[in-house]
Design an enzyme around this catalytic site. Structure first.
Site, mmCIF file in Angstrom:
data_model
loop_
_atom_site.group_PDB
_atom_site.id
_atom_site.type_symbol
_atom_site.label_atom_id
_atom_site.label_comp_id
_atom_site.label_asym_id
_atom_site.label_seq_id
_atom_site.Cartn_x
_atom_site.Cartn_y
_atom_site.Cartn_z
ATOM 1 N N GLU A 100 0.838 -1.198 0.000
ATOM 2 C CA GLU A 100 0.000 0.000 0.000
ATOM 3 C C GLU A 100 0.871 1.244 0.000
ATOM 4 O O GLU A 100 1.790 1.373 0.817
ATOM 5 C CB GLU A 100 -0.879 0.002 1.247
ATOM 6 C CG GLU A 100 -1.683 1.275 1.459
ATOM 7 C CD GLU A 100 -2.323 1.344 2.835
ATOM 8 O OE1 GLU A 100 -3.260 2.148 3.004
ATOM 9 O OE2 GLU A 100 -1.880 0.608 3.744
ATOM 10 N N GLU A 109 -11.515 2.158 6.572
ATOM 11 C CA GLU A 109 -10.426 2.575 7.456
ATOM 12 C C GLU A 109 -10.532 4.092 7.638
ATOM 13 O O GLU A 109 -9.715 4.850 7.138
ATOM 14 C CB GLU A 109 -9.069 2.173 6.879
ATOM 15 C CG GLU A 109 -7.939 2.349 7.887
ATOM 16 C CD GLU A 109 -6.572 2.021 7.305
ATOM 17 O OE1 GLU A 109 -5.959 1.039 7.764
ATOM 18 O OE2 GLU A 109 -6.125 2.740 6.394
#
Length: 268
Positions: free
Chosen positions: A150, A249
């Protein structure tokens, strides 16, 4: 928003961000399930044994876990000289993931300036990162798992994080050239670092294994005020046939996670 009959999207709750007022993991998972989430994402749970986690999550699928370890829990994968510690962390996490039936592991990289104050060059870290990821790919392939990397923005969230650009993450995935290493596209970070989310999704859709969402710039619920139109983005993902999870998130702006979930209801 999409109607229930139209959407195929699946949503997971990142328990490091959502339901943080719950007293324990059992209550977090129970509340996530009641709210309509189809899975949970676990971040750093080394203080609990695997057996304790299994007992508390119940039937809730664990769809994403972080490889443990690193400077402030930001990983060893790109940290020169920490290769053996990185391998130990990978083996520990894989064993735990097997028990939890989780097949997707986030391989965090590291900051450029690590815990002991030493700073490494981008080129040195990239060489280490590629070597470690190549090894990880072989391990995860044997266990039927996928590692995701990521790009985390270094402008706002984590200054000095090594992998802070989506296109660089894509380049790394290409260099590894293994189905066991894929991209996790966090749209909050991607908007800050790169922008042009529609084009990023279209260009790199084939290597995206997991997506995470939050509003920009406040990192609140998707329907809070900000730069991103999540009605459009989620409809786009559905039209494109996205099969993975959409990880939530974000930091709730309300007193509880449940108080800010009106945006999710049309997708359930």
């Amino acid at each position: 928003m999409l109607s229930r009959s139209a959407t195929r999207l699946k949503f997971s709750a990142n328990l490091g961000f959502l339901f943080t007022d719950a007293p324990n993991l059992r209550e977090k998972c129970a509340r996530a399930q009641r709210a309509g989430f189809q899975g949970v994402e676990l971040t750093w749970l080394r203080q609990q044994t695997t057996e304790e986690i299994v007992e508390q999550i119940g039937e809730m699928p664990v769809v994403l876990m972080n490889i443990e370890g690193g400077d402030g829990e930001l990983g060893y994968a790109a940290w020169p000289g920490m290769e053996e510690e990185f391998k130990r962390c990978v083996y520990n996490t894989v064993r735990r993931a097997e028990t939890l039936r989780c097949s997707c592991l986030h391989v965090t990289a590291s900051r450029q300036t690590v815990a002991n104050g030493e700073t490494f060059s981008k080129s040195e870290m990239r060489e280490t990162y590629l070597r470690n990821l190549q090894w990880v790919a072989s391990v995860l392939e044997r266990h039927g798992m996928t590692g995701v990397i990521e790009a985390i923005n270094s402008r706002v969230s984590i200054p000095g994080y090594f992998l802070d650009d989506v296109k660089e993450a894509v380049s790394v995935v290409s260099d590894i050239n293994s189905p066991s290493i894929r991209l996790m596209l966090d749209l909050f970070h991607a908007q800050i670092s790169n922008g042009g989310l529609t084009q990023l999704l279209k260009d790199y859709f084939g290597i995206i294994r997991h997506i995470q969402i939050a509003q920009v710039p406040g990192r609140g619920e998707p329907d809070t005020a900000g730069e991103l139109n999540y009605e459009y983005i989620l409809e786009l993902l559905d039209r494109m046939g996205y099969q993975g999870y959409v990880g939530c998130e974000y930091t709730p702006v309300n007193s509880t996670t449940e108080a800010g979930l009106d945006w999710l209801k049309p997708y359930l």
